[in-house]
Design an enzyme around this catalytic site. Structure first.
Site, PDB file in Angstrom:
ATOM      1  N   CYS A 118       0.835  -1.224  -0.090  1.00  0.00           N
ATOM      2  CA  CYS A 118       0.077  -0.184  -0.116  1.00  0.00           C
ATOM      3  C   CYS A 118       0.745   1.225   0.026  1.00  0.00           C
ATOM      4  O   CYS A 118       0.744   2.147  -0.715  1.00  0.00           O
ATOM      5  CB  CYS A 118      -0.738  -0.064   1.097  1.00  0.00           C
ATOM      6  SG  CYS A 118      -2.058   1.548   1.296  1.00  0.00           S
ATOM      7  N   CYS A 119       1.964   1.254   0.976  1.00  0.00           N
ATOM      8  CA  CYS A 119       2.637   2.565   0.766  1.00  0.00           C
ATOM      9  C   CYS A 119       3.572   2.696  -0.609  1.00  0.00           C
ATOM     10  O   CYS A 119       3.806   3.747  -0.903  1.00  0.00           O
ATOM     11  CB  CYS A 119       3.880   2.416   1.879  1.00  0.00           C
ATOM     12  SG  CYS A 119       3.127   2.744   3.834  1.00  0.00           S
ATOM     13  N   CYS A 200      -0.885   8.386   7.476  1.00  0.00           N
ATOM     14  CA  CYS A 200      -2.358   8.085   7.280  1.00  0.00           C
ATOM     15  C   CYS A 200      -3.552   7.654   8.242  1.00  0.00           C
ATOM     16  O   CYS A 200      -2.945   7.087   9.237  1.00  0.00           O
ATOM     17  CB  CYS A 200      -2.402   7.019   5.991  1.00  0.00           C
ATOM     18  SG  CYS A 200      -1.458   7.267   4.475  1.00  0.00           S
ATOM     19  N   CYS A 203      -3.462   3.891   9.656  1.00  0.00           N
ATOM     20  CA  CYS A 203      -2.240   3.625   9.991  1.00  0.00           C
ATOM     21  C   CYS A 203      -1.701   4.410  11.114  1.00  0.00           C
ATOM     22  O   CYS A 203      -0.424   4.364  11.531  1.00  0.00           O
ATOM     23  CB  CYS A 203      -1.445   3.384   9.031  1.00  0.00           C
ATOM     24  SG  CYS A 203      -1.917   2.273   7.537  1.00  0.00           S
ATOM     25  N   CYS A 226       7.392   4.465   6.204  1.00  0.00           N
ATOM     26  CA  CYS A 226       6.693   4.392   5.028  1.00  0.00           C
ATOM     27  C   CYS A 226       7.334   3.874   3.917  1.00  0.00           C
ATOM     28  O   CYS A 226       6.855   3.250   2.830  1.00  0.00           O
ATOM     29  CB  CYS A 226       5.769   5.633   4.607  1.00  0.00           C
ATOM     30  SG  CYS A 226       7.110   7.076   4.185  1.00  0.00           S
TER      31      CYS A 226
HETATM   32  S1  SF4 Z   1       0.530   4.520   5.647  1.00  0.00           S
HETATM   33 FE1  SF4 Z   1      -1.146   2.884   5.577  1.00  0.00          FE
HETATM   34  S2  SF4 Z   1      -2.595   3.814   4.283  1.00  0.00           S
HETATM   35 FE2  SF4 Z   1      -0.910   5.151   4.083  1.00  0.00          FE
HETATM   36  S3  SF4 Z   1       0.104   4.275   2.295  1.00  0.00           S
HETATM   37 FE3  SF4 Z   1       0.984   3.322   3.922  1.00  0.00          FE
HETATM   38  S4  SF4 Z   1      -0.307   1.451   4.317  1.00  0.00           S
HETATM   39 FE4  SF4 Z   1      -1.456   2.766   2.944  1.00  0.00          FE
END
Ligand code: SF4
Length: 241
Positions: A118-119, A200, A203, A226
């Site tokens: 996701c990151c 985010c 998280c 991240c």
């Molecule tokens: S901090 Fe969480 S929601 Fe944001 S990009 Fe990374 S995994 Fe995704």
């Protein structure tokens, strides 16, 4: 909470340290990389310190914010407030493409199953594209933030051969606090609600008294960064802004 609990004694931010950091930034922005350097900022808990210094040198410096689609509404509001206050004229919201989101995270739930992916999708890929035109970038990372950042140097090179500038590398928690006080800068609204480090929304969780400032980031997992900084040509986990 590192911002409140100073591990570095009672030393105050000296004019010499502030002046040295400003000079370093001015040389980078105006002399070494004119028009070729961007700052990457999360508009998080401490971001305004470096944003203020950059604005004092050139308020038209490109400022890149990873707008992951998962940020707190308070962060986006704070970005607008800070930009107006400091007169920043070149803030760019860096987003993943619709195509990549549809391919990798159509339901917006990837963060639950694979936060690294996701990151990478929402931060690393877009930032890599956004940084492509630049020869150097500025980050607000500090050595005190965690063990992985303790070895940071003020000037580094990323895996793409781009220069990475960390003007606040040696700043202490009290330096940060003093700068806030000296220039009467507004705090991110979530800091007073128990979020000393803000990423985010899915998280980021509340930090309890006595915990590390970043304890609320990806709580319950091994992940601590991240991953938007890269080494040997690869963006890696372990060195967020
Ligand atoms: S901090 Fe969480 S929601 Fe944001 S990009 Fe990374 S995994 Fe995704």
């Amino acid at each position: 909470m590192l911002l409140e609990g100073d591990l570095y004694g009672d030393a105050r931010l000296t004019p010499e340290r502030e002046g040295k950091t400003l000079a370093f930034l001015a040389e980078s922005i105006l002399r070494d990389y004119p028009g070729r350097v961007a700052m990457v900022s999360s508009f998080g808990a401490e971001s305004i310190v470096l944003l203020d210094m950059v604005a004092r040198i050139n308020p038209n410096t490109p400022i890149l914010l990873n707008e992951t689609g998962m940020l707190f509404a308070e962060t986006l509001n704070y970005q607008r407030e800070v930009s107006a206050l400091l007169g920043l004229t070149n803030v760019q919201l860096v987003r993943p493409t619709r195509q990549r989101l549809a391919e990798e995270d159509p339901n917006g739930l990837l963060h639950r199953n694979d936060s690294d992916a996701c990151c990478n999708l929402r931060k690393s890929e877009p930032l890599r594209r956004a940084l492509a035109p630049f020869d150097a970038w500025i980050t607000g990372r500090k050595k005190f933030q965690n063990d992985k950042r303790a070895e940071m140097q003020p000037v580094e090179q990323d895996g793409a051969g781009r220069v990475k500038l960390n003007p606040l590398a040696d700043w202490t928690p009290s330096d940060i606090r003093d700068y806030f006080d000296r220039y009467d800068l507004p705090r991110h609204p979530l800091v007073s609600q128990g979020y000393p480090s803000i990423g985010c929304a899915p998280c980021t969780s509340l930090v309890l008294a006595g915990e590390d400032a970043r304890a609320g980031r990806w709580r319950g997992t091994e992940k601590t960064e991240c991953g938007i900084h890269y080494v040997e040509g690869q963006f890696i986990a372990g060195a967020g802004i």
